[in-house]
Motif scaffolding. Structure first.
Motif, short mmCIF file in Angstrom:
data_model
loop_
_atom_site.label_atom_id
_atom_site.label_comp_id
_atom_site.label_asym_id
_atom_site.label_seq_id
_atom_site.Cartn_x
_atom_site.Cartn_y
_atom_site.Cartn_z
N MET A 1 -19.95 15.04 -15.19
CA MET A 1 -20.72 15.59 -14.10
C MET A 1 -19.50 15.71 -12.93
SD MET A 1 -23.47 13.66 -11.26
CE MET A 1 -23.19 12.15 -12.14
N LYS A 2 -19.37 17.12 -12.58
CA LYS A 2 -18.46 17.33 -11.25
C LYS A 2 -18.92 17.50 -9.95
CE LYS A 2 -14.82 18.60 -14.41
NZ LYS A 2 -13.75 19.77 -14.57
N HIS A 3 -18.48 17.21 -9.00
CA HIS A 3 -18.90 17.53 -7.74
C HIS A 3 -18.14 18.65 -7.20
CE1 HIS A 3 -21.31 13.93 -7.96
NE2 HIS A 3 -20.61 13.21 -8.16
N GLY A 4 -18.68 19.86 -7.18
CA GLY A 4 -17.95 21.03 -6.73
C GLY A 4 -16.56 21.02 -7.90
N ASN A 5 -15.59 21.20 -7.28
CA ASN A 5 -14.28 21.03 -8.52
C ASN A 5 -13.66 19.79 -8.57
OD1 ASN A 5 -13.14 20.97 -6.06
ND2 ASN A 5 -12.02 22.85 -6.58
N ILE A 6 -14.31 18.63 -8.19
CA ILE A 6 -13.76 17.18 -8.09
C ILE A 6 -14.31 16.64 -9.43
CG2 ILE A 6 -13.74 14.88 -6.99
CD1 ILE A 6 -12.32 17.32 -5.32
N PRO A 7 -13.29 15.92 -10.17
CA PRO A 7 -13.71 15.38 -11.44
C PRO A 7 -14.66 13.96 -11.22
CG PRO A 7 -11.27 15.83 -11.51
CD PRO A 7 -11.97 16.43 -10.06
N ASN A 8 -14.94 13.77 -12.15
CA ASN A 8 -15.80 12.29 -12.15
C ASN A 8 -15.00 11.07 -11.87
OD1 ASN A 8 -18.08 13.39 -13.16
ND2 ASN A 8 -18.11 12.92 -15.19
N ARG A 9 -13.75 11.03 -11.95
CA ARG A 9 -13.18 9.90 -11.72
C ARG A 9 -11.68 10.32 -10.87
NH1 ARG A 9 -14.09 9.45 -17.15
NH2 ARG A 9 -15.91 8.13 -17.55
N VAL A 10 -11.80 9.87 -9.84
CA VAL A 10 -10.44 10.20 -8.95
C VAL A 10 -9.81 9.02 -8.52
CG1 VAL A 10 -9.78 11.90 -6.92
CG2 VAL A 10 -11.44 12.70 -8.40
N LEU A 11 -8.67 8.85 -8.42
CA LEU A 11 -7.89 8.03 -7.77
C LEU A 11 -7.01 8.40 -6.76
CD1 LEU A 11 -6.90 4.74 -7.48
CD2 LEU A 11 -5.23 5.54 -9.11
N LEU A 12 -7.35 8.10 -5.56
CA LEU A 12 -6.55 8.19 -4.11
C LEU A 12 -5.54 7.22 -4.24
CD1 LEU A 12 -9.58 9.37 -2.06
CD2 LEU A 12 -8.30 10.93 -3.33
N PHE A 13 -4.30 7.59 -3.92
CA PHE A 13 -3.27 6.64 -3.47
C PHE A 13 -2.09 7.15 -2.62
CE2 PHE A 13 -1.85 10.07 -6.30
CZ PHE A 13 -0.28 10.06 -6.18
N ASP A 14 -1.47 6.23 -1.89
CA ASP A 14 -0.65 6.30 -0.83
C ASP A 14 0.46 7.28 -1.59
OD1 ASP A 14 1.37 6.62 1.01
OD2 ASP A 14 1.25 4.31 1.63
#
Length: 137
Positions: A1-14
């Motif tokens: 399942m994707k939200h728009g073009n965002i994958p299911n698992r995203v890690l945001l990092f500095d």
């Protein structure tokens, strides 16, 4: 399942933190199936995801892991990421038994001192062509 073009698992990092960049490289090596995608907190996508989830857009003291629309921060984010990795790392999920305030106290101590202990870059890392598709703009 994707939200728009965002994958299911995203890690945001500095993106300018040497420790964070090292952690991303560590994850990539142990996630050969590419289950986790990445975006720096400073990037356009990172900023958009922070805003969409009601998180601060100028304080980069936490990993943010978004999985199936759920948002995890600090130590919980790290543990949720580790459970997708190959090898013994997936067993780090047992650390969820440690009370969150205790886990986050240790996490926050490291986050607060990460630039002093590990240094920082002047700009975000550029992924190699082989892994570039895992990084969101």
């Amino acid at each position: 399942m994707k939200h728009g073009n965002i994958p299911n698992r995203v890690l945001l990092f500095d993106g300018v933190c040497n420790l964070c960049n090292g952690a991303v490289q560590f994850i990539i090596k142990r996630d050969p199936d590419g289950l986790i995608s990445f975006s720096s907190l400073q990037s356009e996508t990172g900023q958009r995801l922070l805003k969409l989830n009601g998180l601060p857009t100028e304080h980069f003291d936490s990993f943010v892991f978004i999985e199936d629309g759920k948002v995890y921060t600090k130590s919980t984010a790290a543990i949720k990421v580790f459970r997708h990795l190959r090898g013994a790392w997936r067993f780090s999920v047992v650390l969820l038994a440690v009370p969150r305030p205790v886990r986050n106290m240790v996490y926050s101590l490291i986050a607060k001192n990460r630039y002093k202990w590990f240094g920082k870059k002047n700009e975000c890392m550029l992924p190699s062509p082989a892994i570039k598709k895992r990084f969101l703009p």
